[in-house]
Design a protein around this motif. Structure first.
Motif, mmCIF file in Angstrom:
data_model
loop_
_atom_site.group_PDB
_atom_site.id
_atom_site.type_symbol
_atom_site.label_atom_id
_atom_site.label_comp_id
_atom_site.label_asym_id
_atom_site.label_seq_id
_atom_site.Cartn_x
_atom_site.Cartn_y
_atom_site.Cartn_z
ATOM 1 N N LYS A 81 0.899 -1.238 -0.135
ATOM 2 C CA LYS A 81 -0.062 -0.003 -0.002
ATOM 3 C C LYS A 81 0.831 1.264 -0.094
ATOM 4 N N ASN A 98 -3.009 5.294 0.920
ATOM 5 C CA ASN A 98 -3.405 4.654 2.462
ATOM 6 C C ASN A 98 -3.349 5.567 3.518
ATOM 7 N N TYR A 111 -9.088 5.586 3.677
ATOM 8 C CA TYR A 111 -8.398 5.551 2.474
ATOM 9 C C TYR A 111 -9.069 6.774 1.403
#
Length: 537
Positions: A81, A98, A111
């Motif tokens: 991520k 992220n 997110y």
């Protein structure tokens, strides 16, 4: 440069800056000459900031950033991520991706697929640098203050023990630095953080396990900045962090390492971790260092002689001591690593301090004088178009122009001169460099500008062109660059191209079908290689 970026390197626009990132180096975001921000790549979880997670096979505009004059990017990696940050020319920071621990600084842990400006305490600040530790983030302002947000389980935010280990989703000021000191550079890995002071001292905080903070083997985390007294007798000029380890460069060209050493990151010939920062034995003076948070990436250093050394985890192999490579820049190291990513530690120039380029400065007056019909006393005519210049300024910039304009030649009294066999774009870029010191042309034009700079004996511009050509050499242009290097007796560039051609000989030879004039150049490569072999024998 990653192969995925190289695929788009010739799509007809100037690239100001770019970032290549992702678990496989599969995503690209770039800023063009008009400050338009575009992205392409796999776009997992919407990390490219376009608002969706569809794969982008061609560049797509990131609308939220196109009017912000974005100057640089940073990327935090946690597993597969990514958290992305973009810094504008005004010092505003936009973040997306992220955010599970609040590392985007947006006041949430959600997110986000759209670049969003970080507000709160940074709303009125000019941010000059962002450092990413994966799940926590540091930012440095033009005033030398550090703000932190994100994960704090190892107290890597440096907010003091009074806050406990709670994560923070909004920027919080980091205090506790020595009185009278301001911070000039920041770095962090997943568990520890660091701040370089203007005096050359260094502070660390966060996890002390495996001496990750550089403060010794204590198992107690440090919740506030603590000065690394083991480095009191040296002046640190640069710090970079990798995956749970850190490197520091001194003003004497020495490199120190501390933290995890299971892959030889300390460069001391072992995989045992150091209790304190330890100098890495290097034969030459080092001028810059590099490391990333990708576990498979090596450590790297470039010397004053532009020799690049690597050590640590080199694509799965443990290299316990620095070894010399054929790379010519730190960027190249990570452009062929796994994953292939761009490497550039960005810091925005503080406009309040850059007075040399203010509107009233000599720099700005020269810039405004270039190609100015009102004040120019001479014109070059190239491809039917005029470029207006000043004889005296050119005369002090090049001995060739000095002889031309101050000698007993026709040009000394003429008002204009026709230039043949040189393109307008390359000659314009050459003259602009003499006025501004700016390398303001695309990589595709570098070879032509190099030839012009050689003709007029401007060695500084030749060196700049060499840097560009080395960083963008490819199977398609290697033979052409090698040919020019031989013609102009540029030994360093010639050797670089020769090594590239030998390493990619099959691909270069196959490209002859596209350009028959390369045959003699390739034969020259074979002759040189055969000569070297005979000397060895």
């Amino acid at each position: 440069m990653s192969k995925i970026l190289g695929k788009w390197a010739n799509f007809g626009r100037e690239i100001r800056t770019a970032i290549v990132f992702g678990s496989k180096g599969e995503n690209v975001i770039f800023v063009d000459g008009k400050y338009q921000v575009c992205a392409f790549g796999k776009n997992e979880d919407g990390c490219l900031g376009t608002g969706d997670d569809d794969e982008l096979k061609v560049p797509v505009r990131i609308e939220e950033l196109c009017d912000e004059e974005i100057e640089g990017f940073e990327c935090g990696i946690s597993g597969d991520k990514c958290s992305i940050f973009a810094i504008s020319s005004s010092g505003a920071v936009f973040s997306w991706g992220n955010n599970e621990d609040g590392q985007l600084g947006l006041g949430t842990t959600e997110y986000t697929k759209i670049p969003t400006k970080i507000m709160g305490k940074l709303a009125q600040k000019m941010v000059v640098q962002v450092a990413c530790g994966g799940n926590h983030t540091l930012v440095l302002t033009s005033e030398g203050q550090v703000y932190a947000f994100g994960q704090n389980v190892d107290e890597q935010l440096g907010l003091g023990s009074r806050t406990g280990r709670a994560n923070e989703s909004v920027p919080r000021l980091v205090g506790g630095f020595p009185d009278g000191e301001i911070v000039t550079w920041i770095a962090c890995h997943a568990a520890s953080s660091f701040a370089l002071l203007h005096s050359g001292g260094l502070c660390g905080w966060g996890s002390c396990w495996n001496s990750r903070s550089g403060l010794g083997p204590s198992m107690n985390n440090q919740a506030s900045p603590v000065k690394l007294t083991t480095l009191d007798n040296v002046v640190i000029t640069r710090i970079v962090s990798g995956a749970y380890f850190t490197l520091a460069l001194t003003d004497k060209g020495k490199v120190y390492a501390w933290g995890d050493n299971d892959k030889g990151q300390s460069g001391n010939g072992t995989t045992s971790w150091n209790s304190f920062p330890e100098v890495i034995s290097m034969a030459e003076r080092v001028k810059d260092i590099a490391a990333t948070c990708y576990p498979n990436h090596p450590c790297a250093a470039i010397t004053d002689n532009n020799q690049v050394y690597i050590w640590g985890n080199c694509n799965g192999q443990k290299v316990l001591k620095p070894i010399l490579t054929s790379f010519s820049s730190l960027e190249e190291v990570f452009a062929v690593a796994s994953p292939q990513v761009s490497y550039h530690r960005f810091q925005l120039k503080n406009k309040k301090e850059v007075s040399s380029k203010s509107k009233n400065s000599m720099y700005e007056r020269f810039r405004n004088a270039f190609d100015n019909t009102e004040t120019a006393d001479f014109s070059f005519i190239v491809e039917g178009k005029k470029i207006h210049v000043h004889k005296m300024l050119l005369a002090i910039s090049s001995d060739v122009f000095k002889r031309m304009f101050l000698g007993d030649f026709e040009d000394s009294t003429a008002k204009e001169k026709i230039i043949d066999h040189i393109s307008y774009n390359s000659f314009y870029a050459f003259l602009k460099y003499l006025y501004t010191d700016e390398v303001d042309f695309t990589s595709e034009l570098a070879l032509e500008v190099y030839a012009v700079a050689h003709l007029y004996q401007v060695t500084s511009l030749m060196e700049e062109c060499e840097k560009i050509m080395k960083s963008t050499i490819s199977v398609q242009n290697a033979a052409a660059i090698y040919d020019k290097a031989i013609l102009f007796e540029a030994e360093d560039l010639c050797g670089f191209c020769f090594n590239y051609c030998m390493e990619h000989l099959v691909e270069v030879v196959n490209s002859i079908d596209l350009d028959g004039c390369k045959e003699e150049v390739i034969l020259g490569v074979y002759r040189r290689a055969a000569g070297q072999q005979n000397n060895v024998e």
